[in-house]
Scaffold this motif. Structure first.
Motif, short mmCIF file in Angstrom:
data_model
loop_
_atom_site.label_atom_id
_atom_site.label_comp_id
_atom_site.label_asym_id
_atom_site.label_seq_id
_atom_site.Cartn_x
_atom_site.Cartn_y
_atom_site.Cartn_z
N GLN A 109 0.84 -1.21 0.00
CA GLN A 109 0.00 0.00 0.00
C GLN A 109 0.87 1.25 0.00
O GLN A 109 0.55 2.24 -0.65
CB GLN A 109 -0.92 0.00 1.22
N MET A 110 1.99 1.18 0.72
CA MET A 110 2.91 2.32 0.70
C MET A 110 3.47 2.52 -0.71
O MET A 110 3.65 3.65 -1.15
CB MET A 110 4.08 2.10 1.67
N GLY A 111 3.75 1.41 -1.39
CA GLY A 111 4.24 1.52 -2.76
C GLY A 111 3.23 2.21 -3.66
O GLY A 111 3.57 2.94 -4.59
N ALA A 113 1.22 4.53 -2.68
CA ALA A 113 0.79 5.76 -2.01
C ALA A 113 0.46 6.87 -3.00
O ALA A 113 -0.39 7.72 -2.73
CB ALA A 113 1.87 6.22 -1.02
N LEU A 114 1.17 6.87 -4.14
CA LEU A 114 0.94 7.94 -5.11
C LEU A 114 -0.12 7.58 -6.13
O LEU A 114 -0.59 8.42 -6.87
CB LEU A 114 2.24 8.22 -5.87
N ARG B 179 -0.62 5.40 7.65
CA ARG B 179 0.43 4.55 7.07
C ARG B 179 1.66 5.38 6.75
O ARG B 179 2.79 4.97 7.02
CB ARG B 179 -0.08 3.87 5.80
N LEU B 194 9.16 6.77 -1.89
CA LEU B 194 7.83 6.35 -2.35
C LEU B 194 6.91 7.54 -2.56
O LEU B 194 5.71 7.38 -2.77
CB LEU B 194 7.21 5.38 -1.34
N GLY B 195 7.47 8.74 -2.47
CA GLY B 195 6.68 9.92 -2.78
C GLY B 195 5.98 10.55 -1.59
O GLY B 195 5.14 11.43 -1.76
N ILE B 196 6.33 10.11 -0.37
CA ILE B 196 5.73 10.72 0.81
C ILE B 196 6.46 12.02 1.13
O ILE B 196 7.69 12.04 1.18
CB ILE B 196 5.84 9.77 2.03
#
Lengths: 247, 305
Positions: A109-111, A113-114, B179, B194-196
């Motif tokens: 899910q983090m992968g 995220a975008l 998350r 990851l773009g955060i």
């Protein structure tokens, strides 16, 4: 019309004269490298040559002190790391960097995220199709996976963002030969079937050069050789330096 | 026996307030490894804001609709506290993020002193009283040496805490924001890959911690009926103790630690000496730091090489 043609023929990733320092120590000393659309490009070199530094420099962490990095026609040299990720470049970094206290599913899910949440389920099924092992482990914490499973997860996580350019840092490191073969097969397959552009850093030069369309050799922070995978594989000096004792 | 039961009720009430404050310490520590020493004063300022809001709201609505007023104060207090604590993060902590480890800590201590003195100047040094709220009690036992009572305000405090913790738990465990927060806590560099937006996630963490502290401030005001400019310090350090006891970085640990500190303080006051209740609470801090530095639910510190 000419502009459209330029966009097609321009490399997807163009690195020119990049220099990166750790404190006062130069890790990259003027690197030039291109990755074209639809290619698998590999960068080989000994431990400490600066391969991983280049991977991270592309993401702006550490920041290049000189030179330029252009991705998809846009200069990304000075962009913040998260902005670079938003341009559809994904990386499975050195050391895999799985989130240890998140489940496999949460890591994925983090992968994503975008990404658009609407196609999350579809993408999840897709990576589970590529790595069925992850499906079995989906509710297990990342930190409890074996090395091979973590590597699969790192690649799967990178794929979840639907990248145009996939960057992989030593996907074969510390893995059993059987799993290495499996991972390289997957990379080749994604490239052939989906046209995914791949930039691959490897110490496992034989495998990497066999798979790649083109390769670069890095020594002490500089590119010393480049050519097609087959060319590099056939060169005596490459064989002597990177393949002896291997295969 | 009656006395013990009564103290248990009082301890859980007090512990709820400490637990809410402790979450702010533990979350900020978890994500950037810094103890936000101004957090106790954030709590105190938000208790003042709650008091002013109460006076304003009751002036408009009359005291008749107490629950509505209480609800408005909770929400408005959270929003206001979020705004100014975001400002604090922006001016006092974020510029120091790349700096040496102690810099933000020193800045936080400075911010703590500033907030306490600002309130002292603006609101005066004396205790500020509030008309009592939720004053009815439920009598649980009668006829013994002692009537055990459960005050309405205690029910309100525990109920608000439970609801808030449930919402908060959902946000951290189930939403993309939560998350992202956990990802930043575990590996900031990877989260950025990851773009955060790591800086923004850290700001949001401060804001959530401050919003919980603002609710604690409202509940503190309901419980004691008074607040003074110096009230940030002792409850702040007790909540910090709670976070350490529960395991700094662990959110369930902060809640558990808060309850335990609340109970110890109340039971110590009842059975040993109420003059020395702070000594009891802070002895726990020392004992925890010496014998159990990773706390009850914390993870042992692993030195990264």
């Amino acid at each position: 019309m000419s502009e459209a043609n330029a966009a097609v023929t321009d490399p997807m990733l163009r690195i020119r004269g990049v220099e990166t320092y750790y404190g006062s120590i130069a890790a990259l000393r003027g690197v030039d490298l291109d990755v074209n659309r639809g290619e698998i490009v590999t960068l080989i070199g000994a431990n400490g040559a600066g391969k991983s530094t280049l991977m991270m420099t592309i993401f702006g962490d550490p920041r290049a002190r000189a030179g330029s990095i252009v991705y998809d026609g846009v200069d990304i040299t000075r962009l913040p790391t998260h902005e670079i990720a938003r341009r559809k470049i994904a990386q499975s970094p050195e050391g895999r960097r799985i989130f240890p206290r998140m489940t496999v599913q949460e890591n994925l899910q983090m992968g994503a995220a975008l990404g658009d949440p609407a196609h999350f389920d579809k993408d999840l099924e897709r990576v589970f199709g590529i790595f069925p092992r992850l499906k079995e482990r989906r509710n297990q914490r990342g930190g409890t996976l074996s090395g091979g499973e973590q590597q699969m997860l790192a690649i799967a996580r990178a794929l979840m963002s639907r990248p145009q350019l996939l960057m992989l840092d030593e996907p074969s490191l510390g893995l059993a030969p059987l799993i290495v073969n499996q991972i390289f097969d997957v990379i080749g397959q994604l490239n052939r079937e989906e046209g995914l552009t791949v930039f691959l850093v490897e110490q496992n030069a034989y495998h990497a050069l066999k798979l790649a369309h083109r390769g670069y050799v890095m020594v002490n922070g500089q590119i010393t050789m480049s050519g097609t995978g087959a060319e590099l594989l056939s060169r005596e000096d490459v064989r002597a330096a990177y393949l002896e004792g291997g295969h | 026996m009656e006395n013990f039961l009564q103290q248990l009720i009082n301890g859980v009430t007090l512990g709820s307030i400490y637990g809410l404050i402790a979450i702010g310490y533990t979350m900020v520590y978890g994500i950037i490894g810094m103890i936000n020493f101004a957090h106790g004063d954030v709590f105190m300022v938000s208790a003042f804001i709650a008091m002013l809001l109460f006076l304003a709201v009751t002036a408009f609505l009359g005291v008749s609709s107490l629950f509505l007023a209480f609800f408005i104060i909770l929400i408005a207090g959270m929003i206001l506290t979020s705004l100014w604590s975001w400002t604090i993060e922006r001016i006092a902590y974020r510029p120091l993020r790349g700096s040496f480890r102690l810099a933000p800590l020193i800045s936080a201590i400075g911010m703590s002193i500033f907030l306490a003195n600002f309130v002292q100047v603006v609101q005066g040094p004396r205790n500020k009283p509030l008309p009592p709220m939720f004053n009815q009690v439920i009598q649980l036992t009668s006829g013994g040496e002692f009537d055990v009572t459960l005050a309405y305000k205690q029910i309100v405090i525990v109920a608000v805490t439970v609801v808030l913790l449930a919402v908060f738990w959902f946000v951290v465990q189930k939403t993309p924001l939560g998350r992202a927060q956990r990802a930043c806590e575990q590996d900031r560099k990877m989260a950025a890959l990851l773009g955060i937006n790591v800086d923004r996630t850290i700001s949001i963490t401060f804001i959530i911690g401050a919003a919980l502290a603002s609710v604690a401030g409202v509940l503190y005001l309901v419980n004691y009926g008074v607040v003074s400019f110096s009230d940030g310090f002792i409850p702040g350090v007790k909540a910090f103790t709670a976070a350490v006891l529960g395991g700094i970085g662990s959110i369930p640990g902060a809640v558990l630690g808060g309850l335990l500190i609340g109970l110890v303080e109340v039971l110590w006051s009842a059975y040993v000496s109420s003059d020395y209740k702070n000594v009891a609470a802070f002895s726990i801090l020392i004992i925890a730091l010496i014998f159990m530095p990773s706390g009850l639910l914390g993870k042992p510190e692993i030195e990264k090489v």
